[in-house]
Design an enzyme around this catalytic site. Structure first.
Site, PDB file in Angstrom:
ATOM      1  N   GLU A 166       0.804  -1.225   0.000  1.00 11.56           N
ATOM      2  CA  GLU A 166       0.000   0.000   0.000  1.00 11.56           C
ATOM      3  C   GLU A 166       0.838   1.276   0.000  1.00 11.56           C
ATOM      4  O   GLU A 166       0.754   2.085   0.932  1.00 11.56           O
ATOM      5  CB  GLU A 166      -0.969  -0.001   1.192  1.00 11.56           C
ATOM      6  CG  GLU A 166      -1.942  -1.172   1.175  1.00 11.56           C
ATOM      7  CD  GLU A 166      -3.122  -0.993   2.138  1.00 11.56           C
ATOM      8  OE1 GLU A 166      -3.035  -0.145   3.041  1.00 11.56           O
ATOM      9  OE2 GLU A 166      -4.124  -1.706   1.969  1.00 11.56           O
ATOM     10  N   GLU A 352      -5.102  -8.681   0.492  1.00 15.67           N
ATOM     11  CA  GLU A 352      -5.820  -8.380   1.742  1.00 15.67           C
ATOM     12  C   GLU A 352      -7.290  -8.130   1.441  1.00 15.67           C
ATOM     13  O   GLU A 352      -7.630  -7.429   0.497  1.00 15.67           O
ATOM     14  CB  GLU A 352      -5.289  -7.112   2.437  1.00 15.67           C
ATOM     15  CG  GLU A 352      -3.940  -7.248   3.071  1.00 15.67           C
ATOM     16  CD  GLU A 352      -3.457  -5.939   3.703  1.00 15.67           C
ATOM     17  OE1 GLU A 352      -4.294  -5.095   4.080  1.00 15.67           O
ATOM     18  OE2 GLU A 352      -2.237  -5.772   3.807  1.00 15.67           O
TER      19      GLU A 352
HETATM   20  S1  NCW Z   1      -5.002   0.938   7.902  1.00 11.08           S
HETATM   21  C1  NCW Z   1      -5.114   0.159   6.479  1.00 11.08           C
HETATM   22  N1  NCW Z   1      -5.091  -1.207   6.466  1.00 11.08           N
HETATM   23  C2  NCW Z   1      -5.331  -2.035   7.575  1.00 11.08           C
HETATM   24  C3  NCW Z   1      -3.985  -2.451   8.137  1.00 11.08           C
HETATM   25  O1  NCW Z   1      -4.120  -3.318   9.215  1.00 11.08           O
HETATM   26  C4  NCW Z   1      -3.103  -3.120   7.096  1.00 11.08           C
HETATM   27  O2  NCW Z   1      -1.787  -3.168   7.556  1.00 11.08           O
HETATM   28  C5  NCW Z   1      -3.175  -2.346   5.802  1.00 11.08           C
HETATM   29  O3  NCW Z   1      -2.506  -3.054   4.780  1.00 11.08           O
HETATM   30  C6  NCW Z   1      -6.064  -3.110   6.935  1.00 11.08           C
HETATM   31  O4  NCW Z   1      -5.473  -3.103   5.597  1.00 11.08           O
HETATM   32  C7  NCW Z   1      -4.612  -2.006   5.454  1.00 11.08           C
HETATM   33  N2  NCW Z   1      -5.265   0.849   5.384  1.00 11.08           N
HETATM   34  C8  NCW Z   1      -5.248   2.239   5.369  1.00 11.08           C
HETATM   35  C9  NCW Z   1      -6.563   2.789   5.199  1.00 11.08           C
HETATM   36  C10 NCW Z   1      -6.457   4.239   4.992  1.00 11.08           C
HETATM   37  C11 NCW Z   1      -7.133   5.006   6.045  1.00 11.08           C
HETATM   38  C12 NCW Z   1      -7.128   6.424   5.659  1.00 11.08           C
HETATM   39  C13 NCW Z   1      -7.703   7.282   6.715  1.00 11.08           C
HETATM   40  C14 NCW Z   1      -7.466   8.691   6.361  1.00 11.08           C
HETATM   41  C15 NCW Z   1      -8.522   9.612   6.844  1.00 11.08           C
END
Ligand code: NCW
Ligand code: CA
Length: 446
Positions: A166, A352
């Site tokens: 990501e 994921e």
């Molecule tokens: S936080 C996120 N995630 C979660 C995490 O546990 C994992 O490591 C990541 O690969 C679940 O999958 C991904 N993604 C980020 C989301 C963006 C949130 C943006 C908020 C901004 C206001």
């Protein structure tokens, strides 16, 4: 009800990340990471939670692999903590860090579980942040040296590699929103992090080819949210498209497959792209073996001239998970179909997919019906994607274990296995039992 049957040899797995599960961040000679620093700085995480203990997987990895075996997982996606290997990011090697991942990989192979290794899931060595981290162009070399060393040490046993997890989240949540490490709020830094991640990625793919790893494959994992226009107006359609190009697979796959940033980014955000970025585009266009898609949720987008890239999210009354993320399974199909149509990757993996819910332990069981429903609905869309020509080869549930959910600390549970953080006891949730049946039958009823 009908039976949803997956192709034979479909790769069923679950995923985790080093800082979220391992604990013991500084033991055995490991260096500090930006997430260690960030979580230890007051005000950054829910409740001041840190990854100091997390799931204690650093010590309990054998028990956790036994759980994977019990679940019948065919594959396990985990990440390597760069500062365990290179405590200062480059130069001095920490052999004890290499040992940990040797033990882990060997134990997985003994259990007949195929390792998928993510080289970078956000825990940058802190020493490299002091040199500018992802905003320093030299990171492309630091990262490639680290990655190449991993290929040399593990390539005999690990065949499936993911360069970055990501990169959009790293760039924007970490460098613009300030909610993730390194906690910056600078849009220019974000775009330079995007560009340097692409440079690091492609140099690493090149190094990987030179290592000639037998049966080795390499790809990149990208975050995706389905962005759909609120109305059938040109303004809303354009705003949704731009949100898609900016925050989903196109931002990275357009340079990788087509040698340039997406059209909308060049039209609306070119000022933020690093100076002379054009000179790097040819090098960034480097063939990969698969694309990793992460998908959780959707957003309905309305044109809004006042916000960045001219769009804002509007409510559409869909049910949400504990993260406040919309449950929108149809968007999963749209993303999978879209990536195949737009870039035609040789192979796609869902690296994921999953959901956080407020799980409760009742008599040593966790009845997480909502998570089962979520997984069913999304697997149905994944199967539909396969039936419509998407070269989807596998699916990894996020996550194997409840874990340190970054800025949300331990308040959000994504696991198909429950973790009691006081005792470190694991309990397979109903969703884990259900998933294990899906794997066993290679199908499910829906
Ligand atoms: S936080 C996120 N995630 C979660 C995490 O546990 C994992 O490591 C990541 O690969 C679940 O999958 C991904 N993604 C980020 C989301 C963006 C949130 C943006 C908020 C901004 C206001
Ligand atoms: Ca080499």
């Amino acid at each position: 009800m009908s039976e949803k049957v997956f192709p034979k040899d479909f790769m069923w797995g679950a995923a985790t990340a080093s800082y979220q599960i391992e604990g013991s961040p500084l033991v055995d000679g490991a260096g500090s990471s930006i997430w260690h620093r960030f979580s230890h700085t007051p005000g950054n995480t829910y409740n001041g939670d840190t990854g100091d203990v997390a799931d204690d997987h650093y010590n309990k990895y054998k028990e956790d692999i036994a759980l994977m075996k019990e679940l019948g997982l065919k594959a396990y996606r985990f990440s390597i903590s760069w500062p365990r290997i290179f405590p200062y990011g480059k130069g001095k090697i920490n052999e004890k860090g290499v040992d940990f991942y040797n033990r882990l990989v060997d134990e997985l192979l003994k259990a007949n579980i195929t390792p998928f290794v993510t080289l970078y899931h956000w825990d940058l060595p802190a020493a490299l942040q002091d040199l500018g981290g992802w905003t320093n162009r030299d990171i492309a070399y630091w990262y490639t040296d680290y990655a190449d060393y991993m290929f040399q040490r593990f390539g005999d046993r690990v065949k499936n590699w993911i360069t970055l997890n990501e990169p959009w989240v790293m760039a924007f949540v970490g460098h613009f929103m300030g909610e993730h490490a390194p906690g910056m709020k600078d849009l220019y830094a974000s775009f330079s992090a995007v560009h340097n991640q692409l440079r690091a990625h492609s140099k690493t793919v090149k190094a990987f080819r030179e290592e000639n790893i037998k049966e080795g494959k390499i790809g990149i994992t990208l975050s995706n949210t389905s962005h759909d226009p609120a109305a059938d107006s040109q303004e809303d359609i354009d705003a949704a498209r731009l949100a898609h190009e900016w925050s989903n697979y196109p931002l990275f796959l357009n340079p990788i497959y087509k040698g340039d940033y997406p059209k909308g980014i060049k039209e609306h955000a070119s000022e933020f792209l690093p100076h002379n970025y054009e000179n790097d585009l040819e090098e960034i266009k480097e063939k990969i073996d698969f694309v990793g898609i992460n998908y959780y949720s959707g957003d309905l987008v309305k044109a809004d001239t006042k916000s960045f890239l001219g769009g804002k999210n509007v409510e559409r009354g869909l049910p949400k998970t504990e993260m406040g993320w919309e449950i929108y399974p149809e968007g999963f199909y749209k993303i999978l179909k879209g990536v195949q149509e737009e870039y035609n990757p040789k192979e796609v993996y869902v690296t994921e997919n999953g959901a956080a819910f407020d799980d409760k332990v009742v008599n040593q069981e966790v009845h997480d019906e909502k998570r089962i429903e979520y997984l069913k609905q999304h697997l149905e869309q994944a199967l539909k994607a396969i039936q419509n020509g998407v070269t989807l080869k596998g699916y990894f549930a996020w996550s194997l274990l409840d874990n340190f959910e970054w800025a949300w600390g331990y308040s959000k549970r994504f696991g198909i296995v429950y973790v009691d953080y006081k005792t470190q006891k694991r309990i397979i949730k109903d969703s884990g039992k259900w998933y294990s049946q899906v794997i066993k039958n290679n199908s499910f009823e829906f």
